[in-house]
Design a protein around this motif. Structure first.
Motif, mmCIF file in Angstrom:
data_model
loop_
_atom_site.group_PDB
_atom_site.id
_atom_site.type_symbol
_atom_site.label_atom_id
_atom_site.label_comp_id
_atom_site.label_asym_id
_atom_site.label_seq_id
_atom_site.Cartn_x
_atom_site.Cartn_y
_atom_site.Cartn_z
ATOM 1 N N LYS A 237 0.849 -1.192 0.000
ATOM 2 C CA LYS A 237 0.000 0.000 0.000
ATOM 3 C C LYS A 237 0.884 1.241 0.000
ATOM 4 C CE LYS A 237 -1.875 -1.455 3.812
ATOM 5 N NZ LYS A 237 -2.703 -1.597 5.019
ATOM 6 N N LYS A 239 0.926 4.257 1.403
ATOM 7 C CA LYS A 239 0.305 5.021 2.487
ATOM 8 C C LYS A 239 1.382 5.445 3.476
ATOM 9 C CE LYS A 239 -3.646 3.729 4.242
ATOM 10 N NZ LYS A 239 -4.719 3.032 4.994
ATOM 11 N N ASP A 260 -1.900 1.281 8.734
ATOM 12 C CA ASP A 260 -3.124 2.039 8.980
ATOM 13 C C ASP A 260 -3.019 2.691 10.349
ATOM 14 O OD1 ASP A 260 -4.259 1.096 6.557
ATOM 15 O OD2 ASP A 260 -4.796 -0.782 7.563
ATOM 16 N N GLU A 384 -2.773 11.251 7.622
ATOM 17 C CA GLU A 384 -2.470 10.046 6.847
ATOM 18 C C GLU A 384 -2.772 10.276 5.375
ATOM 19 O OE1 GLU A 384 -3.281 5.831 8.355
ATOM 20 O OE2 GLU A 384 -4.871 6.126 6.871
ATOM 21 N N ASP A 386 -3.123 8.510 1.737
ATOM 22 C CA ASP A 386 -3.336 7.238 1.059
ATOM 23 C C ASP A 386 -3.328 7.507 -0.443
ATOM 24 O OD1 ASP A 386 -4.350 4.854 -0.085
ATOM 25 O OD2 ASP A 386 -5.382 4.359 1.778
ATOM 26 N N LYS A 389 -5.974 5.179 -2.467
ATOM 27 C CA LYS A 389 -7.371 5.604 -2.355
ATOM 28 C C LYS A 389 -7.562 7.075 -2.701
ATOM 29 C CE LYS A 389 -8.760 2.212 1.152
ATOM 30 N NZ LYS A 389 -9.311 2.036 2.524
#
Length: 400
Positions: A237, A239, A260, A384, A386, A389
């Motif tokens: 990911k 992120k 996360d 955060e 991302d 997304k």
């Protein structure tokens, strides 16, 4: 999902074991404020007022460059880094590893530093990185597609990929695009983790308004050369998140990759990223600001991608229409019993005198249409990003 960003109006008072990284294992690295006692840049003779005023002028300089015509016509790696971002990361480059302390900058992509033999470089307090002493160093051939990630490049005598960056303030950097191993002290695992074949800029000709304490820049922007773009696949990911501690903090916060960090957090707000040129920058849509319950609306039909979030700019900057509404609302909220200073200290726009000290609004106006959310307004928020997304989320946090 909320499609707008809130941020508070903030006032201030003047006065080694190692291992290779494995997929899906998160990376957590210490972040420290440049004016923290933990920082090698720490200057105990500089008081809070000196720091704030210097940061304000640096921020205004950066805002002007971001909004300049020359910047809008160039790719992201041409962003001038003279404006002194406040938050620093420690990385290790090469084999054997050399420690490099560099600015964590969401407003740029290329990870770069001065390299030996530095033929035309600004003075640096630390030894330059010498690529010939690294067994994992490799110049990038000019025919490689990665060379085309650079906005301006040329082919050297040995057919290596050479980059050239020219900044809005006249500063320049010229060097070679290389790959080498980059290592981090992963605080999750309590040991060094290594990432091989990371694209880096090795600068041999650098001049301009750079500090002798700045070894380089760690680009965290949205284009392929940034750190998150290069190591995101290691975690499955793209992120990352951080939580900034304020000026003078005696503890470090963390920047985290591939994990996360917003699960079960209270008062979480998520907003979409808006894709627009230059693609490095993280554009958001600022629709309104609340002051004492009064909503101040941005210009109609001009909210899409009208602000970007930047770790390398200290003060926030608002386009003049919304800034004037904010200033008026603050004056009305404080009341007539307190009169703003007629001539506030430069470069601030709204200040109140208070028993020999000034309380000033840590937001400045800009005549351009794009605003900037600076690091001062990001303190004590877990933020955060991302990239998969295409969102940024905010949650209040004590940064522990």
């Amino acid at each position: 999902m909320n499609r707008f960003v809130y941020f508070a109006t903030i006032l201030f008072q003047l006065s080694i074991s190692s291992s290779s990284a494995k997929p899906n294992v998160g990376l957590s690295v210490n972040l420290f404020h440049r004016n923290s006692p933990l920082s090698p840049y720490y200057n105990p003779s500089m008081n809070h007022s000196d720091y704030i005023i210097n940061a304000a002028f640096h921020s205004i300089s950066r805002v002007k460059r971001f909004n300049s015509t020359s910047f809008q016509n160039k790719a992201a790696q041409t962003i001038a880094t003279e404006s002194k971002g406040d938050y620093l990361m420690e990385i290790f480059v090469g084999t054997p590893p050399k420690k490099v302390i560099a600015i964590a900058d969401t407003g740029s992509d290329l990870i770069w530093f001065q390299c030996s033999p530095c033929k035309d470089c600004y003075f640096q307090n630390y030894p330059y990185f010498d690529p010939t002493k690294s067994s994992t160093h490799h110049p990038v051939p000019c025919e490689e597609v990665t060379c085309e990630y650079l906005d301006s490049y040329s082919c050297g005598r040995a057919k290596e990929c050479n980059y050239f960056m020219e900044y809005g303030d006249g500063s320049t950097s010229r060097g070679t695009l290389i790959t080498d191993t980059v290592s981090f002290n992963n605080t999750y695992l309590g040991r060094i983790v290594k990432y091989p074949s990371i694209l880096l800029g090795c600068g041999y000709h650098n001049k301009g308004l750079f500090s002798p304490n700045e070894e380089g820049i760690i680009g965290l922007g949205g284009d392929p050369l940034s750190l998150i773009s290069q190591i995101g696949h290691q975690f499955g990911k793209r992120k990352f998140s951080y939580c900034f501690l304020p000026y003078g903090s005696e503890r470090s916060s963390q920047i985290k990759f591939g994990v996360d960090t917003q699960t079960n957090r209270r008062n979480l707000v998520t907003t979409p990223l808006v894709r627009k040129f230059p693609y490095t920058l993280y554009y958001l849509s600022l629709e309104r600001i609340s002051v004492s319950g009064k909503m101040l609306m941005a210009k109609a039909n001009e909210t899409q991608g009208n602000i970007f979030i930047d770790s390398g700019t200290v003060l926030s900057a608002l386009e003049s229409y919304l800034f004037n509404k904010l200033k008026t609302a603050i004056i009305e909220s404080i009341g007539k019993e307190h009169v703003p200073e007629r001539y506030p200290p430069r470069p601030f726009n709204l200040c109140y005198r208070r028993i020999g000290n000034s309380m000033c609004l840590m937001i400045v106006p800009t005549n351009d249409t794009v605003s900037i959310l600076g690091s001062y307004q990001q303190v004590y928020f877990n933020i955060e990003y991302d990239l998969d997304k295409r969102t940024v989320s905010f949650a209040p946090s004590n940064c522990k």
